[in-house]
Design a protein around this motif. Structure first.
Motif, short mmCIF file in Angstrom:
data_model
loop_
_atom_site.label_atom_id
_atom_site.label_comp_id
_atom_site.label_asym_id
_atom_site.label_seq_id
_atom_site.Cartn_x
_atom_site.Cartn_y
_atom_site.Cartn_z
N PRO A 109 4.63 13.98 -3.79
CA PRO A 109 3.77 14.36 -2.37
C PRO A 109 2.38 13.63 -2.17
O PRO A 109 2.00 13.06 -3.27
CB PRO A 109 3.55 15.76 -2.78
CG PRO A 109 3.38 15.70 -4.25
CD PRO A 109 4.51 14.72 -4.91
N GLY A 112 2.32 2.91 -2.77
CA GLY A 112 2.17 3.36 -3.91
C GLY A 112 2.89 2.81 -5.40
O GLY A 112 3.33 3.46 -6.15
N LYS A 113 3.14 1.28 -5.15
CA LYS A 113 3.63 0.72 -6.41
C LYS A 113 2.67 0.79 -7.34
O LYS A 113 3.48 1.01 -8.58
CB LYS A 113 3.92 -0.93 -5.88
CG LYS A 113 5.03 -1.01 -4.86
CD LYS A 113 4.99 -2.43 -4.64
CE LYS A 113 3.87 -3.00 -3.93
NZ LYS A 113 3.45 -2.60 -2.73
N THR A 114 1.50 0.56 -7.44
CA THR A 114 0.73 0.50 -8.59
C THR A 114 0.47 1.74 -9.27
O THR A 114 0.65 2.04 -10.41
CB THR A 114 -0.64 -0.42 -8.28
OG1 THR A 114 -0.42 -1.63 -7.78
CG2 THR A 114 -1.48 -0.39 -9.40
N THR A 115 0.27 2.67 -8.32
CA THR A 115 0.22 4.21 -8.85
C THR A 115 1.69 4.60 -9.47
O THR A 115 1.37 5.27 -10.54
CB THR A 115 -0.01 5.03 -7.45
OG1 THR A 115 -1.11 4.70 -6.66
CG2 THR A 115 -0.06 6.40 -7.68
N ARG A 149 3.95 9.74 -1.07
CA ARG A 149 3.05 10.09 -0.01
C ARG A 149 3.63 10.95 0.88
O ARG A 149 3.64 10.78 2.08
CB ARG A 149 2.37 8.90 0.60
CG ARG A 149 1.99 8.00 -0.13
CD ARG A 149 0.76 7.16 0.34
NE ARG A 149 -0.42 8.02 0.83
CZ ARG A 149 -1.50 7.49 0.69
NH1 ARG A 149 -1.72 5.99 1.12
NH2 ARG A 149 -2.57 8.30 1.09
N GLY A 203 0.70 -1.18 -0.16
CA GLY A 203 0.08 -0.02 0.03
C GLY A 203 0.89 1.25 0.07
O GLY A 203 0.38 2.48 0.36
N SER A 241 -1.05 13.65 -2.48
CA SER A 241 -1.72 14.33 -3.37
C SER A 241 -3.44 13.86 -3.37
O SER A 241 -3.35 12.47 -3.70
CB SER A 241 -1.15 14.64 -4.53
OG SER A 241 -1.89 15.34 -5.57
N1 ATP Z 1 1.14 10.29 -3.76
C1 ATP Z 1 -0.04 9.84 -3.17
N2 ATP Z 1 -1.00 10.65 -2.76
C2 ATP Z 1 -2.04 10.37 -2.14
N3 ATP Z 1 -2.51 8.77 -2.08
C3 ATP Z 1 -1.67 8.15 -2.62
C4 ATP Z 1 -0.48 8.41 -3.19
N4 ATP Z 1 0.28 7.32 -3.74
C5 ATP Z 1 -0.63 6.10 -3.45
N5 ATP Z 1 -1.67 6.68 -2.93
C6 ATP Z 1 -2.86 5.80 -2.41
O1 ATP Z 1 -2.13 4.86 -1.47
C7 ATP Z 1 -3.09 3.85 -1.70
C8 ATP Z 1 -2.13 2.43 -2.06
O2 ATP Z 1 -1.57 2.74 -3.29
P1 ATP Z 1 -1.02 1.77 -4.48
O3 ATP Z 1 -2.43 0.85 -4.68
O4 ATP Z 1 -0.30 2.35 -5.87
O5 ATP Z 1 -0.02 0.95 -3.65
P2 ATP Z 1 0.68 -0.45 -3.84
O6 ATP Z 1 1.83 -0.44 -3.15
O7 ATP Z 1 0.48 -0.88 -5.01
O8 ATP Z 1 -0.38 -1.52 -2.91
P3 ATP Z 1 -0.10 -3.16 -3.00
O9 ATP Z 1 1.05 -3.34 -1.89
O10 ATP Z 1 -1.28 -3.47 -2.19
O11 ATP Z 1 -0.09 -3.54 -4.42
C9 ATP Z 1 -4.15 4.07 -2.89
O12 ATP Z 1 -5.26 4.23 -2.28
C10 ATP Z 1 -3.63 5.34 -3.51
O13 ATP Z 1 -4.55 5.84 -4.09
#
Ligand code: ATP
Ligand code: MG
Lengths: 88, 282
Positions: free
Chosen positions: B222, B25-28, B192, B23, B224
């Motif tokens: 950031p 932000g990898k997928t983002t 984040r 969680g 955001s």
């Molecule tokens: N820069 C940011 N600002 C605000 N929210 C963020 C930011 N980056 C990620 N998020 C939020 O954090 C959450 C997790 O992001 P994401 O799915 O990209 O993480 P992940 O590392 O891929 O998770 P997982 O380990 O479950 O695959 C999502 O709800 C996303 O909208």
């Protein structure tokens, strides 16, 4: 909401999220209507078999595209074959 | 079926986006980096390695078009070309979705290698969105990487997990095992980042994080609101309206491909009355 009041009104993104999820989850849960992802490899093999009774084509000649919709989904199947064979 | 007209060899660089902790932000990041590379003209594919928890398709907005997936390709049920989903916004961008119904054991090293080798022949950048954790799934995603983006939040458990991931990149990957090969080039992407909380001393600073991890910094994304909005819409954040997060991802991609871009710490505008009035100018 107030923070956005000065921008031209856009549909709230949360609504879009909900709609997208509803469409996707409806398809994932029902698994019906022939749109079940698991059946597609088999569908592909069977289509290839049928076509091959009439013309020579390779495994890569078939291309299946899908678009899941709210009311309607579409499956687009493209088959490439050497031009000189022609079709009936 | 369009013929590839470019005569140049594609770059064929595999970049894993990994973190250990979930969680962060990898997928983002995978979606944003992939889209930005494609927008700059590089042929780019983003692969979802999170088998069983398919999410990249949602974030990229192609969830309604998934037919075949990565596992179908590995198991010979579909050709790679049949499983790739071409983005409708950017012609250089494609997504390879993963399976929603299988588990991580469906990934084999040989299968992953074969798919990546084939992708290297067509794409400049192959972005691998890793699952959380440091086990099989995450190891598969990093195994054949040339470079790594280690996504880290300025927070103790995330930094600690990033350190473990950096250790794995240096020990279990293909490059780590080959004599004479350069090690995987790893860079940290801090996401984040909440400037107001850093300023008030609640959150570790960028310098703190870098001092602990001792690897180069790719960028600072950031915290955001634009990220949630983009995920609701199924649009990579860099393709949605301008935002602090989008600008930060654009800078990070510039650095990723070797541009010299000064590091800056962006933040969403604070919601004072004046800022509200001049929001568009920020
Ligand atoms: N820069 C940011 N600002 C605000 N929210 C963020 C930011 N980056 C990620 N998020 C939020 O954090 C959450 C997790 O992001 P994401 O799915 O990209 O993480 P992940 O590392 O891929 O998770 P997982 O380990 O479950 O695959 C999502 O709800 C996303 O909208
Ligand atoms: Mg993820």
């Amino acid at each position: 909401m107030f923070g956005f009041s000065l921008r031209p009104r856009k549909a709230a993104s949360a609504n879009t999220a909900k709609e997208r999820l509803q469409i996707l989850l409806a398809h994932e849960r029902s698994g019906s209507g022939g749109a079940r992802p698991d059946c597609l490899p088999q569908l592909q093999r069977e289509i290839l078999d049928v076509i091959r009774r009439h013309m020579q084509i390779g495994d890569e000649a078939i291309d299946i595209r899908m678009e899941r919709g709210d009311e309607l989904s579409s499956l687009e199947i493209n088959i490439e074959f050497p031009g000189k064979l022609g079709v009936n | 079926m369009s013929k590839d007209l470019t005569l140049e060899e594609p770059l064929g660089k595999v970049i894993v986006v990994t973190s250990g902790k979930g969680g962060v932000g990898k997928t983002t990041t995978s979606a944003a980096v992939g889209a930005e590379l494609a927008r700059r003209g590089h042929k780019t594919v983003v692969i979802d390695f999170d088998v069983g928890l398919r999410n990249l398709d949602m974030i990229m907005g192609c969830e309604r078009r998934v037919v075949f997936d990565f596992i179908n390709v590995i198991q010979g049920d579909a050709k790679l070309k049949q499983a790739l989903i071409r983005d409708r916004r950017l012609e250089n961008l494609a997504v390879l979705p993963t399976s929603q119904t299988r588990d991580k054991d469906a990934l084999t090293k040989a299968g992953v290698e074969k798919v990546l080798d084939e992708l290297r022949k067509e794409f400049d950048y192959i972005i691998c969105d890793s699952p959380a954790g440091i086990e099989r799934g995450a190891q598969m995603a990093m195994h054949f990487a040339d470079e790594a983006i280690v996504v880290t939040n300025p927070e103790v458990s995330s930094v600690r997990d990033s350190d473990r991931v950096l250790g794995l990149l240096n020990s279990i990957t293909d490059r780590a095992g080959k004599t004479g090969a350069e090690p995987v080039k790893a860079q940290v992407l801090i996401t984040r980042h909440d400037k107001s909380r850093v300023d008030s001393g609640e959150m570790m600073t960028v310098e703190d994080v870098l001092e602990v991890l001792a690897v180069p910094l790719l960028g600072i994304i950031p915290e955001s609101k634009a990220v949630l909005r983009a995920s609701n819409l199924g649009v990579p954040v860099v393709l949605d309206d301008p935002s602090a997060a989008a600008a930060a991802y654009e800078d990070a991609v510039g650095r990723l491909i070797g541009e010299q871009i000064e590091m800056r710490i962006a933040a969403d505008p604070r919601r004072g009355l004046l800022q509200r009035l001049f929001r568009r100018a920020v």
